[in-house]
Write an enzyme that holds these catalytic residues in place. Sequence first.
Site, PDB file in Angstrom:
ATOM      1  N   ASP A  51      -0.156   7.575   4.161  1.00  0.00           N
ATOM      2  CA  ASP A  51      -0.931   6.732   5.735  1.00  0.00           C
ATOM      3  C   ASP A  51      -1.735   8.188   6.592  1.00  0.00           C
ATOM      4  O   ASP A  51      -1.298   9.308   6.985  1.00  0.00           O
ATOM      5  CB  ASP A  51      -0.397   6.638   6.620  1.00  0.00           C
ATOM      6  CG  ASP A  51      -0.234   4.761   6.619  1.00  0.00           C
ATOM      7  OD1 ASP A  51      -1.505   4.155   6.415  1.00  0.00           O
ATOM      8  OD2 ASP A  51       0.854   3.879   6.521  1.00  0.00           O
TER       9      ASP A  51
ATOM     10  N   GLU B  91      -3.593  -7.443   7.145  1.00  0.00           N
ATOM     11  CA  GLU B  91      -2.314  -7.324   7.488  1.00  0.00           C
ATOM     12  C   GLU B  91      -2.564  -8.791   9.019  1.00  0.00           C
ATOM     13  O   GLU B  91      -3.254  -8.789  10.097  1.00  0.00           O
ATOM     14  CB  GLU B  91      -1.726  -6.149   8.414  1.00  0.00           C
ATOM     15  CG  GLU B  91      -0.494  -5.960   9.295  1.00  0.00           C
ATOM     16  CD  GLU B  91       0.853  -4.854   9.277  1.00  0.00           C
ATOM     17  OE1 GLU B  91       1.697  -4.951  10.107  1.00  0.00           O
ATOM     18  OE2 GLU B  91       0.024  -3.643   9.537  1.00  0.00           O
TER      19      GLU B  91
END
Length: 261
Positions: free
Chosen positions: A81, A179
């Site tokens: 990330d 998401e």
Amino acid sequence: MKKTIQILQAKKGVEKITAITAYDALFANLFDPYIDIILVGDSLNMSFGGNQDTLSIGIEKMIYHTKAVCKGSKEAFIIADMPFGSYQSGDMALKNAVKIYRQTHADAIKIEGGIERSELIRHLVHEGIGVIAHIGLMPQFARFEGGYKIKGKNQEEAKKLLDSAIALQDSGASMVVLEGIQAKIAKNITENLKIPTIGIGSGIHCDGQILVWSDMFGFFERFEPKFVRKYLDGSSLIKNALQTYIQDVKTGNFPSLEESY
């Protein structure tokens, strides 16, 4: 066999992709023989660091944990990330992505954001950086949006999500994480992309699924999202084992003669 982006992209429409988070070599080594993708997620700032959100973690900590995960993994595709504040411009994103690539064996980095990230992703891909895009509910935007909001609830949002996914694909993103998107919208996005979608809280029709390991194994007790299926009651198992250990120490049952030198 080491998973590559080509191997994972070939699974689209053929076989579901499996993904999980990990933050250290120990768990990466446990997951590695079975899983397609390991994400070193900035979620570690909450589940590992005890913070309220993902925003305060920096690039050096992400590199530290990515290095550890890479040491524990031989086969999984590793994604690191990019933390909040590390890709505010193309030059900044490239500088930090190159740092991750040089100091770890990550296969790609992940960036949150929609169509506005297209040129930034194109810039990174042009320089040989693998990029995974992330749209929908984006934890790095939680303060700005006043919480964790499900996306795709109306036609305007649905169109914006699809347009973003296509633009990110066209910019060179290798996969897209979806998401917190309404399932029917995630299905439409998946069907309109040539690259795989990885869902989290976005229904069954994505090309793959990811969960945070401490959620799915029952170790994170602060809250439990609707989309998490708990595959193990890890917290109770640890507590019971710990209580047994304490009792054994206090009663003199541990260590035994066989456990002593």
